[in-house]
Design a protein around this motif. Structure first.
Motif, PDB file in Angstrom:
ATOM      1  N   ASP A  43       0.839  -1.225   0.000  1.00 39.46           N
ATOM      2  CA  ASP A  43       0.000   0.000   0.000  1.00 39.46           C
ATOM      3  C   ASP A  43       0.861   1.257   0.000  1.00 39.46           C
ATOM      4  OD1 ASP A  43      -2.218  -1.558  -0.017  1.00 39.46           O
ATOM      5  OD2 ASP A  43      -2.645  -1.381   2.134  1.00 39.46           O
ATOM      6  N   ASP A  46       2.264   1.626  -3.447  1.00 39.96           N
ATOM      7  CA  ASP A  46       1.259   2.187  -4.379  1.00 39.96           C
ATOM      8  C   ASP A  46       1.073   3.682  -4.148  1.00 39.96           C
ATOM      9  OD1 ASP A  46       0.923  -0.258  -5.499  1.00 39.96           O
ATOM     10  OD2 ASP A  46      -0.928  -0.769  -4.414  1.00 39.96           O
ATOM     11  N   ALA A  47       1.027   4.068  -2.863  1.00 34.44           N
ATOM     12  CA  ALA A  47       0.846   5.489  -2.540  1.00 34.44           C
ATOM     13  C   ALA A  47       2.021   6.308  -3.067  1.00 34.44           C
ATOM     14  CB  ALA A  47       0.691   5.673  -1.026  1.00 34.44           C
ATOM     15  N   GLN A  50       1.765   6.506  -6.792  1.00 39.35           N
ATOM     16  CA  GLN A  50       0.723   7.475  -7.163  1.00 39.35           C
ATOM     17  C   GLN A  50       1.194   8.920  -6.952  1.00 39.35           C
ATOM     18  OE1 GLN A  50      -3.015   6.810  -5.210  1.00 39.35           O
ATOM     19  NE2 GLN A  50      -4.024   8.565  -6.183  1.00 39.35           N
ATOM     20  N   LYS A  51       1.871   9.103  -5.816  1.00 43.92           N
ATOM     21  CA  LYS A  51       2.399  10.434  -5.512  1.00 43.92           C
ATOM     22  C   LYS A  51       3.418  10.858  -6.576  1.00 43.92           C
ATOM     23  CE  LYS A  51       4.146  13.110  -1.629  1.00 43.92           C
ATOM     24  NZ  LYS A  51       4.638  13.085  -0.253  1.00 43.92           N
ATOM     25  N   GLN A  53       3.453   9.776  -9.638  1.00 38.99           N
ATOM     26  CA  GLN A  53       2.719  10.090 -10.868  1.00 38.99           C
ATOM     27  C   GLN A  53       2.098  11.489 -10.800  1.00 38.99           C
ATOM     28  OE1 GLN A  53       2.709   8.125 -13.630  1.00 38.99           O
ATOM     29  NE2 GLN A  53       1.740   9.923 -14.600  1.00 38.99           N
ATOM     30  N   GLU A  54       1.519  11.778  -9.604  1.00 37.41           N
ATOM     31  CA  GLU A  54       0.917  13.102  -9.434  1.00 37.41           C
ATOM     32  C   GLU A  54       1.960  14.201  -9.615  1.00 37.41           C
ATOM     33  OE1 GLU A  54      -0.992  13.075  -5.678  1.00 37.41           O
ATOM     34  OE2 GLU A  54      -2.719  11.892  -6.341  1.00 37.41           O
ATOM     35  N   ASP A  57       2.712  14.426 -13.201  1.00 34.81           N
ATOM     36  CA  ASP A  57       1.624  15.131 -13.896  1.00 34.81           C
ATOM     37  C   ASP A  57       1.669  16.632 -13.615  1.00 34.81           C
ATOM     38  OD1 ASP A  57       0.795  12.754 -14.922  1.00 34.81           O
ATOM     39  OD2 ASP A  57      -0.887  12.467 -13.526  1.00 34.81           O
TER      40      ASP A  57
END
Length: 868
Positions: A43, A46-47, A50-51, A53-54, A57
């Motif tokens: 987890d 994944d976080a 994701q962070k 990726q953010e 982005d």
């Protein structure tokens, strides 16, 4: 023995199972702990992913935002100063919008029918009134600045709307008025503009004389097509009432209107225009309240621009073609720029949130700005080219201004006589012909002089042939004064004084010589001394001090040729000398005016061309009527029939003549239609006697006699006394002629020799005694001119003014030749009796006039005339 051991083994196995199960549970617990830890780590991974990726982005978005921000700054940054100033202007305009819209409403509602001078005067008074009442408004208010749309106005001008501000205001009133426009359009400017502007929208052009005009109008109303109603008079057809008042009603959710007996659907896209050719129509209040009345009389600025375009097109066609292309290109570019600006503002105003995140909006802005820059660059090049062309065109401005002055001079002739109507089309045709025929020169100043000189005399000749003798000198004089006024050589107050003598108020100065100087003349001298120009200042004091010198001038038989008393000969200009002569000896104004015209324009402008039927015929074409404007005693029919015979129109092709009157209309119409096919001539005499049919004649000349359906040899000849009811369109488009005895003995003699039958060489040479014939013929023509000229002296000439005419001379000439051929001896008594008692004497009713006629004839018809 069997069961016990098995039970023991079972218990042992169960115990071992319990131990193993305990270990299993322990291991399971350990596995769960490890699994939980692993899941937690997953987890967390994944976080973190994701962070990551953010963050990636965000980095990408920030990059794009930076890029878009650069695009916005680069694209719209240049507009900042313009938009800042525009915003400031809009802010100021916002505070003044109340007054400006109030003034605009007043102009649209009330000022359409008035001239540019009166409009400006009214607007000035209204602005002053707004300021007094505390209503904010623009000091330099113009309708164009308040309601005008530059791109739309440019499109109007390309469609034919004159470029001056007065015509632009008219266009704005047409597009903003709530009522349908009725345009006073004597020169056809509004007609041309509406037809060009609406040609892509299925414009229907109708007249009240059309048989199916109501049906056409109903179709336009139903389908939303524009309609143009041409050439209306001072009365409108009652069937138009509901259309003019827009009396629509809804039924079943559909908007309807009643036209006559029919109820039809009313399209909101329908547009209605009305034009009249009348110069100064009088519309009753019940008509005026239903329409927006507009004055579309052409202005000097608008006409000058049109004439400049024509002369430039004739002299430098490649430049004028380039200029027109640039105008169209510039209009298209301006339209595109306006659309782009509207698009940019729409994107900026409709974007939600951060504008930098709207990729589509940014692309639109970026592409729009790129296109805008390209167009702006094109505009800069086009404007530079246009400036070069304008510099060349403007060399011909003096020609255009000079010619515009000529047009407004002849346009004012209609105030003297309703038959003196001339169209702008006729004027421009003559203008183009003059440009082609005048002497060429590579030197611009000389070329301009040649153009002005040739066109001025061409106008003089062509207008003079349609004027009565009494008005020809007046036309020359007005023409001279208007051209001098344009050059700044005539003071307007002095010109008005010459025409009116000023306004007579109480005169505090006593008349110094009441024995010979009338109070009226003395009052005019005093008023002339006070003229604003100051050129005649001190005149009344000098007249008082030098009474004897002025009396000698007053008593002269030819004061117009005398030197003025004292310093006034050198002090006064020619116009002021005319004023002084008007004050002292108004009876000598005519010869002095002739001298004035000769001094400033040349002698030829005081000698009108003689009646020239072949010349008028050569200027005509099959679709333009030739109009004889009659005067008492004038009958052009003999000359016309003789000319027709000379042109080969005799026998079966001889002109068909009919005198108009009650019931003759259908016969005349039939003759016209037959002649149109056969290529012959039709003569309609005395049109003034059948005014009720003239509207039908106007329809025939405009709708029936068209180039496609008319033989090229066809001609329509009309004769008429002056009448207000004669159709303006026929007068403007036709070739007008008068056939009066000319003024002056010399002109009279010339006219007699140029008229039938003397002008016919075979007739002239057919006398057996040429020496007698030529001397007596000259004596007869001299006598004819003498008795005509005596009428100018009123009761000193004849007790009763008699209308001696060409027919009297014609019959006398034929009788003279017949008697000279038949008798060897000179038959003077017979010729004297026929001429003095029958041909000319038959008109004379007064005994003393008959005695005078005989005495004059005895001087001309005498032995000495033949022998000396």
């Amino acid at each position: 023995k069997v069961v016990a051991p098995k039970k023991a083994k079972l218990a042992e196995a169960e115990a071992e199972l319990a131990v193993q199960m305990a270990k299993l549970e322990e291991k399971r617990a350990e596995l769960k702990a490890v699994s939980d830890k692993l899941q937690a780590l997953k987890d967390e991974l994944d976080a973190m992913v994701q962070k990551k990726q953010e963050l990636a982005d965000n980095i990408d978005l920030c990059g794009k935002k930076l890029e878009r921000a650069e695009q916005l700054i680069g694209g719209l940054g240049g507009e900042r100063s313009r938009w800042t100033s525009l915003a400031a202007e809009l802010g100021q305009a916002y505070t003044r919008v109340t007054g400006d819209i109030l003034l605009s409403s007043g102009v649209v509602a009330y000022l359409g029918a008035f001239t540019v001078t009166y409009r400006e005067k009214c607007i000035g008074e209204w602005i002053q009134l707004c300021n007094e009442k505390g209503i904010p408004c623009s000091e330099g208010f113009t309708l164009d600045a308040t309601l005008g749309k530059p791109v739309l106005i440019r499109d109007w001008q390309i469609a034919g709307l004159p470029v001056d501000s007065f015509s632009t205001d008219n266009g704005i009133i047409v597009s903003n008025g709530r009522r349908w426009p009725l345009m006073i359009d004597p020169q056809g400017q509004a007609n041309k503009w509406v037809k060009n502007m609406e040609k892509d929208h299925k414009l229907a052009v109708i007249k009240l004389s059309d048989t199916n005009f109501v049906r056409t109008l109903e179709n336009c109303i139903q389908f939303g097509h524009p309609a143009l109603l041409e050439n209306v008079g001072e009365q409108l057809d009652p069937i138009l009432e509901t259309i003019l008042l827009k009396q629509t009603f809804k039924q079943g959710g559909v908007e309807l209107i009643r036209v006559g007996e029919n109820v039809i659907e009313y399209s909101p896209d329908f547009r209605f225009y009305i034009t009249t050719r009348l110069r100064n129509p009088h519309y009753l209040p019940e008509v005026a309240v239903k329409i927006t009345l507009l004055n579309f009389m052409i202005t000097p600025e608008g006409l000058t621009d049109q004439l400049l375009g024509i002369v430039a097109a004739q002299e430098r066609p490649e430049l004028e073609r380039k200029k027109n292309e640039l105008i169209l290109e510039s209009a298209a570019n301006n339209r595109a720029l306006k659309e782009i600006e509207d698009k940019i503002l729409e994107v900026l105003s409709s974007s939600e949130g951060n504008i930098l995140e709207d990729e589509t909006g940014i692309k639109v802005l970026s592409s729009s700005k790129t296109l805008s820059i390209e167009i702006s660059e094109k505009q800069v090049i086009a404007e530079a080219t246009s400036k070069e062309i304008d510099d060349t065109r403007n060399g011909y401005v003096p020609v255009a201004e000079h010619s515009a002055t000529l047009f407004f001079t002849i346009a004012d002739l209609a105030n003297i006589e309703p038959m003196y109507q001339y169209s702008l089309t006729w004027f421009t045709d003559l203008y183009i012909r003059s440009i082609r025929d005048s002497d060429k020169s590579d030197e611009l100043a000389l070329r301009i002089h040649n153009l002005n000189d040739h066109f001025t005399y061409s106008i003089y000749k062509n207008v003079c042939r349609s004027l009565f003798e009494k008005d020809k000198l007046l036309f020359s004089f007005v023409l001279t004064v208007q051209l001098m006024t344009r050059r700044g050589e005539v003071d307007d107050a002095e010109w008005r004084f010459l025409l009116t003598g000023g306004v007579g108020l109480d005169n505090p100065n006593p008349n110094p010589a009441p024995a010979w100087l009338s109070d009226k003349s003395w009052g005019e001298i005093v008023r002339a001394s006070d003229l604003p120009s100051g050129g005649m200042g001190g005149l009344h004091a000098d007249v008082t001090a030098n009474t004897e010198a002025f009396k000698a001038f007053y008593d002269s038989t030819s004061p117009q040729l005398e030197t003025l008393p004292g310093v006034w000969e050198d002090k006064l200009n020619d116009m002021q000398k005319l004023i002084l002569l008007r004050c002292l000896r108004p009876d000598k104004m005519v010869p002095r005016v002739q001298q004035f015209v000769a001094d400033h324009m040349g002698q030829r402008y005081t000698e009108p061309p003689t009646f020239d039927l072949p010349g008028s015929y050569s200027d005509s074409h099959s679709c333009a009527a030739l109009i004889f404007v009659l005067s008492p005693g004038a009958d052009p029919m003999a000359s016309l029939l003789k000319f027709a015979e000379a042109e080969g129109y005799s026998g079966d092709r001889a002109p068909q003549t009919i005198s108009l009157g009650q019931g003759q209309g259908p016969i005349a119409e039939k003759l016209i239609k037959e002649a149109m096919v056969n290529g012959t001539w039709v003569v309609l005499q005395n049109c003034h006697l059948y005014t009720s049919w003239l509207s039908r004649l106007e329809f025939i000349t405009e709708e029936v006699i068209v180039p496609d359906q008319t033989h090229k040899d066809f001609r329509l000849w009309l004769t008429s006394y002056p009448t207000d009811d004669f159709p303006v369109s026929i007068l403007q488009n036709g070739v007008k002629m008068t056939n009066e005895p000319p003024k002056g003995l010399r002109n009279n003699l010339l006219r007699s020799y140029l008229n039938d039958p003397i002008s016919d060489p075979s007739f002239f040479r057919s006398c057996k005694t040429p020496q007698r014939w030529e001397k007596l013929l000259f004596a007869l023509c001299f006598f004819h001119g003498l008795i005509q000229e005596r009428r100018n002296f009123g009761p000193l000439g004849w007790n009763i003014p008699y209308e001696f005419n060409e027919s009297d001379l014609r019959i006398s000439v034929r009788q003279m030749q017949m008697f000279l051929n038949d008798y060897e001896e000179l038959p003077l008594p017979a010729l004297t009796y026929l001429c003095g008692q029958c041909n000319y004497g038959g008109r004379v009713t007064d005994d003393w006039d008959r005695r005078l006629l005989g005495s004059l004839l005895s001087i001309c018809y005498s032995e000495s005339t033949v022998l000396e």
